[in-house]
Design a protein around this motif. Structure first.
Motif, PDB file in Angstrom:
ATOM      1  N   ASP A  83       0.587  -1.232  -0.192  1.00  0.00           N
ATOM      2  CA  ASP A  83       0.331   0.148  -0.399  1.00  0.00           C
ATOM      3  C   ASP A  83       0.936   1.598   0.225  1.00  0.00           C
ATOM      4  OD1 ASP A  83       1.349   0.716   2.412  1.00  0.00           O
ATOM      5  OD2 ASP A  83      -0.594  -0.213   3.687  1.00  0.00           O
ATOM      6  N   GLY A  84       2.214   0.930   0.003  1.00  0.00           N
ATOM      7  CA  GLY A  84       3.402   2.378  -0.531  1.00  0.00           C
ATOM      8  C   GLY A  84       3.633   2.449   1.132  1.00  0.00           C
ATOM      9  N   THR A  85       3.199   2.642   2.324  1.00  0.00           N
ATOM     10  CA  THR A  85       3.736   2.379   3.799  1.00  0.00           C
ATOM     11  C   THR A  85       4.982   1.752   4.118  1.00  0.00           C
ATOM     12  OG1 THR A  85       2.429   1.500   4.811  1.00  0.00           O
ATOM     13  CG2 THR A  85       1.285   3.121   4.475  1.00  0.00           C
ATOM     14  N   GLU A  86       6.376   2.891   5.157  1.00  0.00           N
ATOM     15  CA  GLU A  86       7.035   1.751   5.082  1.00  0.00           C
ATOM     16  C   GLU A  86       7.093   1.601   6.351  1.00  0.00           C
ATOM     17  OE1 GLU A  86      10.977   3.219   4.646  1.00  0.00           O
ATOM     18  OE2 GLU A  86      10.211   4.854   2.576  1.00  0.00           O
ATOM     19  N   GLU A  87       7.681  -0.005   6.440  1.00  0.00           N
ATOM     20  CA  GLU A  87       7.624  -1.139   7.676  1.00  0.00           C
ATOM     21  C   GLU A  87       8.953   0.055   8.879  1.00  0.00           C
ATOM     22  OE1 GLU A  87       7.524  -2.787  11.091  1.00  0.00           O
ATOM     23  OE2 GLU A  87       6.109  -3.212   9.645  1.00  0.00           O
ATOM     24  N   ASN A  88       8.387   0.253  10.118  1.00  0.00           N
ATOM     25  CA  ASN A  88       9.385   0.451  10.559  1.00  0.00           C
ATOM     26  C   ASN A  88      10.246  -0.157  10.580  1.00  0.00           C
ATOM     27  OD1 ASN A  88      10.016   3.571  12.398  1.00  0.00           O
ATOM     28  ND2 ASN A  88       8.799   2.785  14.106  1.00  0.00           N
ATOM     29  N   SER A  89      11.197  -0.166  10.791  1.00  0.00           N
ATOM     30  CA  SER A  89      11.890  -1.736  10.861  1.00  0.00           C
ATOM     31  C   SER A  89      13.248  -1.550  10.236  1.00  0.00           C
ATOM     32  CB  SER A  89      11.362  -3.404  11.182  1.00  0.00           C
ATOM     33  OG  SER A  89      10.699  -4.025  12.379  1.00  0.00           O
ATOM     34  N   GLN A  90      14.255  -2.152  11.014  1.00  0.00           N
ATOM     35  CA  GLN A  90      15.373  -1.709  10.220  1.00  0.00           C
ATOM     36  C   GLN A  90      16.311  -3.459   9.750  1.00  0.00           C
ATOM     37  OE1 GLN A  90      17.131   1.367   9.711  1.00  0.00           O
ATOM     38  NE2 GLN A  90      15.456   1.918  10.417  1.00  0.00           N
ATOM     39  N   ILE A  91      16.465  -3.077   8.518  1.00  0.00           N
ATOM     40  CA  ILE A  91      16.575  -4.608   7.814  1.00  0.00           C
ATOM     41  C   ILE A  91      18.471  -4.587   7.004  1.00  0.00           C
ATOM     42  CG2 ILE A  91      15.887  -3.947   5.793  1.00  0.00           C
ATOM     43  CD1 ILE A  91      14.658  -6.844   5.272  1.00  0.00           C
ATOM     44  N   SER A  92      18.963  -6.142   7.412  1.00  0.00           N
ATOM     45  CA  SER A  92      20.061  -6.190   7.300  1.00  0.00           C
ATOM     46  C   SER A  92      20.163  -7.790   6.925  1.00  0.00           C
ATOM     47  CB  SER A  92      21.492  -5.964   8.346  1.00  0.00           C
ATOM     48  OG  SER A  92      22.110  -6.772   7.535  1.00  0.00           O
ATOM     49  N   ILE A  93      20.725  -7.760   5.860  1.00  0.00           N
ATOM     50  CA  ILE A  93      19.857  -8.555   4.869  1.00  0.00           C
ATOM     51  C   ILE A  93      21.998  -9.253   4.659  1.00  0.00           C
ATOM     52  CG2 ILE A  93      20.033 -10.681   3.170  1.00  0.00           C
ATOM     53  CD1 ILE A  93      17.097  -8.533   3.265  1.00  0.00           C
ATOM     54  N   SER A  94      22.151 -10.900   4.182  1.00  0.00           N
ATOM     55  CA  SER A  94      23.900 -10.912   4.250  1.00  0.00           C
ATOM     56  C   SER A  94      23.138 -12.937   3.833  1.00  0.00           C
ATOM     57  CB  SER A  94      24.589 -11.532   4.936  1.00  0.00           C
ATOM     58  OG  SER A  94      25.978 -12.340   5.172  1.00  0.00           O
ATOM     59  N   HIS A  95      23.952 -13.149   2.365  1.00  0.00           N
ATOM     60  CA  HIS A  95      23.950 -14.347   1.963  1.00  0.00           C
ATOM     61  C   HIS A  95      25.733 -15.087   1.847  1.00  0.00           C
ATOM     62  CE1 HIS A  95      23.740 -12.017  -1.466  1.00  0.00           C
ATOM     63  NE2 HIS A  95      22.381 -11.579  -0.970  1.00  0.00           N
ATOM     64  N   SER A  96      25.217 -16.712   1.927  1.00  0.00           N
ATOM     65  CA  SER A  96      26.751 -17.202   1.335  1.00  0.00           C
ATOM     66  C   SER A  96      26.708 -18.291   0.605  1.00  0.00           C
ATOM     67  CB  SER A  96      27.182 -17.952   2.875  1.00  0.00           C
ATOM     68  OG  SER A  96      26.862 -18.561   3.186  1.00  0.00           O
ATOM     69  N   ASN A  97      27.551 -19.155   0.338  1.00  0.00           N
ATOM     70  CA  ASN A  97      26.627 -20.261  -1.072  1.00  0.00           C
ATOM     71  C   ASN A  97      25.493 -21.080  -0.364  1.00  0.00           C
ATOM     72  OD1 ASN A  97      28.450 -19.383  -2.715  1.00  0.00           O
ATOM     73  ND2 ASN A  97      30.175 -21.067  -1.922  1.00  0.00           N
ATOM     74  N   LYS A  98      25.663 -21.523   1.515  1.00  0.00           N
ATOM     75  CA  LYS A  98      25.223 -22.507   1.448  1.00  0.00           C
ATOM     76  C   LYS A  98      23.699 -21.742   2.755  1.00  0.00           C
ATOM     77  CE  LYS A  98      28.902 -25.721   2.014  1.00  0.00           C
ATOM     78  NZ  LYS A  98      29.629 -26.032   2.646  1.00  0.00           N
ATOM     79  N   SER A  99      23.971 -20.565   3.231  1.00  0.00           N
ATOM     80  CA  SER A  99      23.345 -19.787   4.377  1.00  0.00           C
ATOM     81  C   SER A  99      22.244 -17.999   4.026  1.00  0.00           C
ATOM     82  CB  SER A  99      23.696 -19.267   5.685  1.00  0.00           C
ATOM     83  OG  SER A  99      24.330 -21.133   5.558  1.00  0.00           O
ATOM     84  N   ILE A 100      21.607 -17.684   4.194  1.00  0.00           N
ATOM     85  CA  ILE A 100      20.947 -16.551   4.751  1.00  0.00           C
ATOM     86  C   ILE A 100      20.301 -16.141   5.476  1.00  0.00           C
ATOM     87  CG2 ILE A 100      19.390 -14.736   3.508  1.00  0.00           C
ATOM     88  CD1 ILE A 100      18.854 -16.523   0.969  1.00  0.00           C
ATOM     89  N   ALA A 101      20.795 -14.837   5.916  1.00  0.00           N
ATOM     90  CA  ALA A 101      20.419 -14.511   7.458  1.00  0.00           C
ATOM     91  C   ALA A 101      20.355 -13.249   6.857  1.00  0.00           C
ATOM     92  CB  ALA A 101      22.180 -14.347   8.038  1.00  0.00           C
ATOM     93  N   VAL A 102      18.613 -12.942   8.187  1.00  0.00           N
ATOM     94  CA  VAL A 102      18.107 -11.927   7.791  1.00  0.00           C
ATOM     95  C   VAL A 102      17.686 -11.360   9.174  1.00  0.00           C
ATOM     96  CG1 VAL A 102      15.830 -10.796   7.631  1.00  0.00           C
ATOM     97  CG2 VAL A 102      16.704 -12.329   6.183  1.00  0.00           C
ATOM     98  N   ALA A 103      17.946  -9.757   9.938  1.00  0.00           N
ATOM     99  CA  ALA A 103      18.384  -8.964  10.802  1.00  0.00           C
ATOM    100  C   ALA A 103      17.019  -8.146  10.582  1.00  0.00           C
ATOM    101  CB  ALA A 103      19.842  -8.674  11.459  1.00  0.00           C
ATOM    102  N   ILE A 104      16.259  -8.183  11.732  1.00  0.00           N
ATOM    103  CA  ILE A 104      14.898  -7.252  11.495  1.00  0.00           C
ATOM    104  C   ILE A 104      15.081  -6.484  13.071  1.00  0.00           C
ATOM    105  CG2 ILE A 104      12.857  -6.194  11.904  1.00  0.00           C
ATOM    106  CD1 ILE A 104      12.624  -9.133   9.896  1.00  0.00           C
ATOM    107  N   SER A 105      14.990  -5.467  13.507  1.00  0.00           N
ATOM    108  CA  SER A 105      14.945  -4.566  14.238  1.00  0.00           C
ATOM    109  C   SER A 105      14.532  -2.820  14.410  1.00  0.00           C
ATOM    110  CB  SER A 105      16.567  -4.289  14.593  1.00  0.00           C
ATOM    111  OG  SER A 105      16.703  -3.703  15.669  1.00  0.00           O
ATOM    112  N   LYS A 106      14.420  -2.822  15.377  1.00  0.00           N
ATOM    113  CA  LYS A 106      13.830  -1.283  15.433  1.00  0.00           C
ATOM    114  C   LYS A 106      15.092  -0.465  15.362  1.00  0.00           C
ATOM    115  CE  LYS A 106       9.323  -2.263  15.903  1.00  0.00           C
ATOM    116  NZ  LYS A 106       8.808  -1.926  14.357  1.00  0.00           N
ATOM    117  N   TYR A 107      16.084  -1.046  15.295  1.00  0.00           N
ATOM    118  CA  TYR A 107      17.167  -0.008  15.848  1.00  0.00           C
ATOM    119  C   TYR A 107      17.962   0.027  14.291  1.00  0.00           C
ATOM    120  CZ  TYR A 107      15.432   0.235  20.078  1.00  0.00           C
ATOM    121  OH  TYR A 107      13.973  -0.236  21.175  1.00  0.00           O
TER     122      TYR A 107
END
Length: 127
Positions: A83-107
């Motif tokens: 709907d166009g609104t932004e989520e009030n959370s910060q996100i960081s994404i990292s991936h390697s050959n075998k795994s993915i990590a996602v971090a979500i925070s209010k900071y």
């Protein structure tokens, strides 16, 4: 669903996913044709498509329907609802050959994931 680990502390969530599924299996888990089409059009490489599908499956499990990853001009990811609104959370994404990590925070948050599949001590002199 192969979450290796889900860590929840205070207002922070970290999810680590071991990549084992095919693209078709991931599409079935995501069950969102809009996101599937966006990913397919933006990422011709199957490895990148798989990574993006996993990230969106994780987000769907955390936030529910209708959210996607966008990128600022700087390349930094952020979350936006359809709907166009932004989520009030910060996100960081990292991936390697075998795994993915996602971090979500209010900071502000950052995450990096590396596979331990080589002798890391050989790299010390480079730094």
């Amino acid at each position: 669903m192969p979450f290796k680990k889900r860590i929840k502390a205070f207002e922070n969530t970290i999810v680590i996913w071991e990549i084992k599924e095919t693209i078709e299996e991931l599409k079935e888990l995501l069950d969102d044709k809009t996101i599937e089409t966006l990913i397919k059009n933006k990422y011709p490489n199957e490895k990148r498509q798989r990574e993006q599908l996993i990230v969106h499956i994780i987000l769907k499990r955390i936030f529910g329907e209708g959210i996607r990853v966008m990128h600022r001009a700087s390349g930094a990811p952020y979350l936006k609802y359809f709907d166009g609104t932004e989520e009030n959370s910060q996100i960081s994404i990292s991936h390697s050959n075998k795994s993915i990590a996602v971090a979500i925070s209010k900071y502000p948050v950052g995450i990096d994931i590396e596979e331990i599949d080589r002798n890391q001590l050989e790299l010390i002199d480079k730094y």
